[in-house]
Design a protein around this motif. Structure first.
Motif, mmCIF file in Angstrom:
data_model
loop_
_atom_site.group_PDB
_atom_site.id
_atom_site.type_symbol
_atom_site.label_atom_id
_atom_site.label_comp_id
_atom_site.label_asym_id
_atom_site.label_seq_id
_atom_site.Cartn_x
_atom_site.Cartn_y
_atom_site.Cartn_z
ATOM 1 N N ARG A 167 48.841 36.552 35.599
ATOM 2 C CA ARG A 167 47.260 36.640 35.450
ATOM 3 C C ARG A 167 46.526 37.230 36.379
ATOM 4 N NH1 ARG A 167 47.536 30.322 33.078
ATOM 5 N NH2 ARG A 167 48.475 30.905 31.145
ATOM 6 N N ARG A 168 46.061 38.382 36.297
ATOM 7 C CA ARG A 168 45.512 39.152 37.434
ATOM 8 C C ARG A 168 44.093 38.630 38.223
ATOM 9 N NH1 ARG A 168 46.133 44.245 39.482
ATOM 10 N NH2 ARG A 168 47.666 44.854 37.900
ATOM 11 N N LYS A 169 44.126 38.524 39.230
ATOM 12 C CA LYS A 169 42.788 38.078 39.956
ATOM 13 C C LYS A 169 42.359 39.390 40.666
ATOM 14 C CE LYS A 169 44.351 33.402 40.816
ATOM 15 N NZ LYS A 169 44.812 32.314 42.195
ATOM 16 N N GLU A 170 41.064 39.480 40.758
ATOM 17 C CA GLU A 170 40.325 40.657 41.112
ATOM 18 C C GLU A 170 40.740 40.866 42.641
ATOM 19 O OE1 GLU A 170 35.793 42.541 41.625
ATOM 20 O OE2 GLU A 170 36.043 40.387 40.977
ATOM 21 N N ASN A 171 41.025 42.119 42.931
ATOM 22 C CA ASN A 171 41.547 42.392 44.288
ATOM 23 C C ASN A 171 42.582 41.606 44.913
ATOM 24 O OD1 ASN A 171 38.890 44.129 44.659
ATOM 25 N ND2 ASN A 171 38.124 42.190 45.263
ATOM 26 N N THR A 173 46.758 41.422 44.909
ATOM 27 C CA THR A 173 48.082 42.458 44.519
ATOM 28 C C THR A 173 48.999 41.715 43.586
ATOM 29 O OG1 THR A 173 49.881 43.685 45.461
ATOM 30 C CG2 THR A 173 49.536 41.688 46.565
ATOM 31 N N THR A 174 49.658 42.351 42.753
ATOM 32 C CA THR A 174 50.730 41.579 42.144
ATOM 33 C C THR A 174 52.212 42.197 42.405
ATOM 34 O OG1 THR A 174 50.235 43.509 40.300
ATOM 35 C CG2 THR A 174 49.344 41.187 39.782
ATOM 36 N N CYS A 201 52.578 35.217 41.842
ATOM 37 C CA CYS A 201 51.276 35.250 41.285
ATOM 38 C C CYS A 201 51.112 34.110 40.011
ATOM 39 C CB CYS A 201 50.766 36.490 40.780
ATOM 40 S SG CYS A 201 51.716 37.545 39.830
ATOM 41 N N GLU A 233 49.299 46.397 33.779
ATOM 42 C CA GLU A 233 48.333 45.129 33.262
ATOM 43 C C GLU A 233 49.263 44.118 32.622
ATOM 44 O OE1 GLU A 233 46.598 47.073 29.194
ATOM 45 O OE2 GLU A 233 45.255 47.045 30.932
ATOM 46 N N PRO A 273 42.698 39.724 50.390
ATOM 47 C CA PRO A 273 41.860 40.816 50.245
ATOM 48 C C PRO A 273 41.052 40.918 51.608
ATOM 49 C CG PRO A 273 41.854 39.730 48.048
ATOM 50 C CD PRO A 273 42.377 38.860 49.169
ATOM 51 N N SER A 276 37.548 38.801 52.595
ATOM 52 C CA SER A 276 37.640 37.346 51.840
ATOM 53 C C SER A 276 37.414 36.179 53.115
ATOM 54 C CB SER A 276 39.142 37.128 51.408
ATOM 55 O OG SER A 276 39.145 37.825 49.998
#
Length: 276
Positions: A167-171, A173-174, A201, A233, A273, A276
């Motif tokens: 589940r991608r989070k803004e900025n 990395t995966t 992640c 994605e 990031p 942050s």
């Protein structure tokens, strides 16, 4: 001002009755219950900076979770040798602090970690999971082949971009390095997947398991889980396996305490990031 002492806590919990680790308003969480017990025992806010190795989702269990808190030195000295037993009396039965001890200030339960290891348990028995273990074992409705599961897992080991499984989070990395991914069938017939990586992640382990299970029961080719690594994605084809089969069993740290700070600095550069 009195010096502060950093404590490492080794924690186990049955995730069934918790909305995950992280404190949330109006929800019962592991961190919330632990902080409440520490506040009752030591005074509100005396134990500060609770930091965990990995924030488990709602329903996920742990036998090897690690966190740290900071206490005033005088408080630790007043409770040393008795704090573990006193916590046991205050905490509910579904969470236990199994061990605690002083660590260097450079120890960071999250960023000093070198790996997290999870196990996922599933049964393909036609009658389902044994009643006493239903909260930790997923009942799978189709027969599973261990060789197919092993073949499906082989292509997922190594450093890859796991965007299809996260589940991608803004900025954020995966990119992750999976150092171990294997399956075994235990004497009672339960299948156990062991998954170890430098970090995970959100929903990654359960997504990997979900993909491998449909390969293990023959509905997908064994090459399919690894083929998804070309995606950039999250894949809608991957079903996230239910939370209750998953347990965090171990978190690793450098053998030499002098390496805690170096490891934490390197991890922050990689995972946090800029800005942050």
């Amino acid at each position: 001002m009195d010096e502060r002492v950093r404590l490492r806590l080794d924690v186990a919990y049955d995730g069934t009755g918790f909305s995950g680790w992280a404190a949330q308003p109006e929800r019962r969480t592991v961190a919330g219950v632990l902080v409440e017990a520490l506040d009752l025992l030591l005074g509100a806010g005396v134990a500060a900076g609770l930091t965990v190795a990995g924030r488990t989702d709602a329903g996920v269990h742990a036998t090897g979770q690690v966190c740290h808190v900071d206490l005033p030195g005088e408080v630790w000295r007043a409770h040393d040798g008795r704090l573990l037993r006193r916590l046991a009396r205050l905490l509910p039965g579904d969470v236990r602090v199994r061990a605690m001890g002083v660590v260097p200030d450079s120890f960071d339960a999250r960023f000093s970690a070198t790996f997290r290891r999870y196990e996922y348990r599933v049964t393909d028995a036609p009658w389902g999971a044994e009643p006493l273990r239903r909260h930790e074992i997923l009942a799978w409705p189709r027969a599973l082949d261990v060789d197919r599961l092993a073949a499906a897992s082989a292509g997922l080991v190594g450093e890859h971009d796991f965007a299809a499984y996260c589940r991608r989070k803004e900025n954020a990395t995966t990119l992750r390095e999976v150092t171990r991914l294997d399956w075994r069938r235990e004497a009672d017939g339960v299948l156990v997947a062991t998954v170890q990586a430098d970090a995970f992640c959100q929903a990654m382990v359960r997504s990997l398991v979900g993909a491998m299970l449909v390969a293990g029961d023959g509905r997908r080719p064994v090459e399919w889980p690894a083929a998804l690594l070309t995606r950039r994605e999250r894949s809608s084809e991957v079903t996230v396996a239910p939370a209750h089969g998953l347990t965090l069993v171990a978190v690793g740290y450098p053998n030499d305490p002098a390496e805690y700070a170096r490891r934490a600095e390197a991890t922050r550069r990689l995972r946090v990031p800029a800005g942050s």
